[in-house]
Design a protein around this motif. Structure first.
Motif, mmCIF file in Angstrom:
data_model
loop_
_atom_site.group_PDB
_atom_site.id
_atom_site.type_symbol
_atom_site.label_atom_id
_atom_site.label_comp_id
_atom_site.label_asym_id
_atom_site.label_seq_id
_atom_site.Cartn_x
_atom_site.Cartn_y
_atom_site.Cartn_z
ATOM 1 N N SER A 357 1.100 4.176 -10.930
ATOM 2 C CA SER A 357 0.461 3.123 -10.141
ATOM 3 C C SER A 357 0.748 3.258 -8.657
ATOM 4 C CB SER A 357 0.940 1.745 -10.618
ATOM 5 O OG SER A 357 2.321 1.567 -10.327
ATOM 6 N N ALA A 358 -0.133 2.655 -7.858
ATOM 7 C CA ALA A 358 0.048 2.537 -6.414
ATOM 8 C C ALA A 358 -0.821 1.385 -5.927
ATOM 9 C CB ALA A 358 -0.341 3.828 -5.698
ATOM 10 N N PHE A 359 -0.403 0.760 -4.836
ATOM 11 C CA PHE A 359 -1.157 -0.354 -4.256
ATOM 12 C C PHE A 359 -2.041 0.150 -3.118
ATOM 13 C CE2 PHE A 359 2.419 -2.428 -6.293
ATOM 14 C CZ PHE A 359 1.862 -3.581 -6.809
ATOM 15 N N LEU A 360 -3.207 -0.478 -2.973
ATOM 16 C CA LEU A 360 -4.147 -0.156 -1.906
ATOM 17 C C LEU A 360 -4.314 -1.373 -1.000
ATOM 18 C CD1 LEU A 360 -6.935 1.594 -4.031
ATOM 19 C CD2 LEU A 360 -5.140 2.719 -2.688
ATOM 20 N N GLY A 361 -4.198 -1.142 0.302
ATOM 21 C CA GLY A 361 -4.336 -2.240 1.252
ATOM 22 C C GLY A 361 -5.774 -2.639 1.495
ATOM 23 N N HIS A 409 5.124 -6.472 -2.625
ATOM 24 C CA HIS A 409 3.783 -5.917 -2.411
ATOM 25 C C HIS A 409 2.772 -7.020 -2.087
ATOM 26 C CE1 HIS A 409 5.654 -2.389 -4.231
ATOM 27 N NE2 HIS A 409 5.937 -3.126 -5.298
ATOM 28 N N ARG A 410 2.936 -7.628 -0.929
ATOM 29 C CA ARG A 410 2.145 -8.813 -0.583
ATOM 30 C C ARG A 410 0.953 -8.504 0.315
ATOM 31 N NH1 ARG A 410 3.347 -13.179 -3.889
ATOM 32 N NH2 ARG A 410 5.586 -13.217 -4.309
ATOM 33 N N ASP A 411 0.753 -7.248 0.699
ATOM 34 C CA ASP A 411 -0.338 -6.932 1.600
ATOM 35 C C ASP A 411 -1.437 -6.119 0.929
ATOM 36 O OD1 ASP A 411 1.119 -4.639 1.274
ATOM 37 O OD2 ASP A 411 1.288 -4.157 3.408
ATOM 38 N N SER A 412 -1.413 -6.035 -0.395
ATOM 39 C CA SER A 412 -2.396 -5.217 -1.099
ATOM 40 C C SER A 412 -3.657 -6.014 -1.414
ATOM 41 C CB SER A 412 -1.797 -4.679 -2.406
ATOM 42 O OG SER A 412 -1.724 -5.699 -3.385
ATOM 43 N N HIS A 413 -4.751 -5.278 -1.628
ATOM 44 C CA HIS A 413 -5.985 -5.867 -2.138
ATOM 45 C C HIS A 413 -6.318 -5.334 -3.525
ATOM 46 C CE1 HIS A 413 -8.086 -7.835 1.513
ATOM 47 N NE2 HIS A 413 -6.780 -7.883 1.669
ATOM 48 N N TRP A 414 -5.703 -4.203 -3.886
ATOM 49 C CA TRP A 414 -5.953 -3.597 -5.193
ATOM 50 C C TRP A 414 -4.690 -2.912 -5.688
ATOM 51 C CZ3 TRP A 414 -10.595 -4.519 -7.501
ATOM 52 C CH2 TRP A 414 -11.614 -4.999 -6.672
#
Length: 498
Positions: A357-361, A409-414
């Motif tokens: 997994s990884a987060f996308l901004g 992780h509060r700045d992600s959109h996905w």
């Protein structure tokens, strides 16, 4: 009102095959894999049996095979020397003291769904499935749950009280582990992460003390357990949650496209990224092997989720997507909230799987999506499936400061996940799985190159080298300080423990 759990974890897992094999363990789990149980003879097990009464299961017991089976069958050959079924916080505390006194490694199990096998052990499993009471306060809307509650039991209790929280889709996941790692679900854009609902908690720490946690009591430890992942600071035994009135009516949907997938996906992410917070989505691209692709099969795009509004409102919202291309399959229904969750549920049956997994901004670009579709069209294949998944985050999650809880992780959109599963037949041809894993790692590299940062601690990935930074980011130093304060001898440890 008190609700007891109706599904026995031991009964559920007993349906699995005790003879299932597993691939070689990853290095992170191998750290746990040195059995110490036979080092000093049976006396210590007799001591534990006196603590637990009939709550100790050993390999010679008739119910052992089902009880020992993890949800991720990659780790089915990790056979614990004992399983301690604790019914009270005091039993947990006594078991923790026993582990400390006898230098016994252990794993903590709620639902047993650790992606990297961290809820199983060659030594002892502290299993809390019997701590499954649910108490609902109708006046405040608060719900207190034991650490053994699984999602399905919690859903029944919330439904009976007309309430909802942020929750996942799988009814057999342990609610405690879900909350400790953050907790995602279709409600997170409007209600926040699962851990944001935790008002107070109970935990057994390394000194054997039972502590009540809140913003006023041991506030640093209370901060840490909300997103700091399970098994790092103690054995969490109960949680009190804030809940919300469940929607009387909502829209749930499953829509699949197989043509012009790049154009559809581009339009879909544009619409979803600016949609009201009442929209919760899971967008996925399915794997297609070159062989099946040559026969005309195309990479499918699936939209799954819910909308806090009417079907007509939802159709108006996604009209720009439908204008690009009509779906090949569409099921859109108005239902009451919990009836809608039954539509969205994923049974979560035991299987062999690996997730990265990884987060996308921001929403993935058209180039990112094109590369992802090409990768999914070159999946080498297994006896099961592969998917490139995007869980929609943002909304309320972004409105909470990154250091307000341990979930950073509060700045992600996905949240982007490359998932891979395989079948029992693949166990006799490990080269197939290795080839598929190489493909998965290459695609994960493309995700990171396309803006992916961090990793979701509720989806532990033993392949990560820099997991501390990826899971916890700027909150890591504070988490390490909490760990040093409450567990100075590192009693609570596993392959990726703080």
């Amino acid at each position: 009102m008190v609700f007891g759990g109706t599904v026995s974890r031991r009964q559920f897992l007993a349906t699995g095959s005790a003879a299932l094999g597993a691939l070689a363990l990853p290095p992170a789990l191998a750290e746990q894999a040195t059995p110490l149980a036979a080092a000093t003879g049976p006396d210590r097990w007799q001591v534990l049996a006196r603590i637990l009464g009939d709550g100790l299961t050993r390999p010679t017991d008739s119910d052992y095979d089902g009880a020992a089976m993890p949800n991720n069958l990659r780790f089915a050959e990790v056979r614990p020397a004992g399983i301690a079924y604790c019914r009270t916080p005091e039993m947990v505390a006594d078991t923790v003291k026993w582990c400390r006194d006898y230098d016994m490694p252990f794993a903590i199990r709620g639902g047993g769904h650790s992606y990297s096998g961290f809820s199983t052990s060659h030594d002892l499993i502290i299993d809390m499935r019997d701590m499954d009471t649910i108490t609902a306060d109708a006046a405040t809307g608060r719900v207190t749950i034991g650490a053994g509650v699984i999602n399905g039991n919690l859903y029944e209790a919330l439904d009976a009280n007309g309430r909802m929280i942020t929750h996942g889709r799988c009814p057999t996941v342990g609610a405690g582990g879900f909350l400790l790692g953050g907790g995602i679900g279709f409600n997170m854009r409007r209600l926040g992460m699962g851990c944001d609902a935790v008002l107070s908690a109970e935990i057994v720490t390394a000194d054997g003390e039972i502590r009540q946690l809140s913003d006023e009591q041991d506030p640093d430890l209370f901060w840490a357990i909300r997103g700091g992942a399970g098994g790092n600071f103690g054995v969490s035994t109960a949680f009190t949650l804030n809940t919300h009135p469940a929607d009387a009516a909502m829209t749930v949907f499953r829509i699949v496209w197989r043509r012009n997938v790049l154009g559809i996906a581009t339009a879909l992410f544009e619409v979803a990224d600016t949609a009201p917070h009442g929209l919760g989505t899971r967008i996925s691209l399915g794997g297609v092997t070159p062989t099946t692709g040559a026969r005309g099969r195309q990479v499918p795009l699936t939209l799954l989720g819910q909308y806090a509004g009417s079907k007509d409102e939802f159709l108006a919202l996604i009209a720009p997507v439908l204008a690009v291309g009509a779906p090949d399959f569409s099921d859109i229904q108005e239902r009451s909230y919990w009836d809608g969750q039954a539509f969205l549920a994923d049974a979560g049956e035991p299987a062999w799987f690996r997730e990265r997994s990884a987060f996308l901004g921001t929403a993935p670009s058209r180039d990112f999506l094109a590369a992802g579709i090409d990768a999914m069209a070159s999946w080498p294949g297994t006896g099961a499936a592969a998917n490139l998944v995007f869980f929609q985050t943002g909304g309320r999650i972004n409105e909470i400061a990154a250091d307000a809880t341990a979930f950073v992780h509060r700045d992600s959109h996905w949240l982007n996940v490359v998932n891979l599963s395989w079948s029992e037949d693949d166990l006799s041809r490990p080269h197939v799985v290795r080839h598929a894993m190489d493909w998965q790692d290459a695609l994960y590299g493309e995700v990171n190159g396309g803006g992916g940062v961090g990793a979701f601690q509720n989806f532990p990935d033993a392949s990560l080298v820099d997991w501390r930074q990826r899971y916890y980011g700027a909150n890591l130093p504070r988490l390490e300080a909490v760990k040093a304060k409450y567990d100075p001898t590192n009693l609570f440890r596993y392959g990726q423990s703080i």
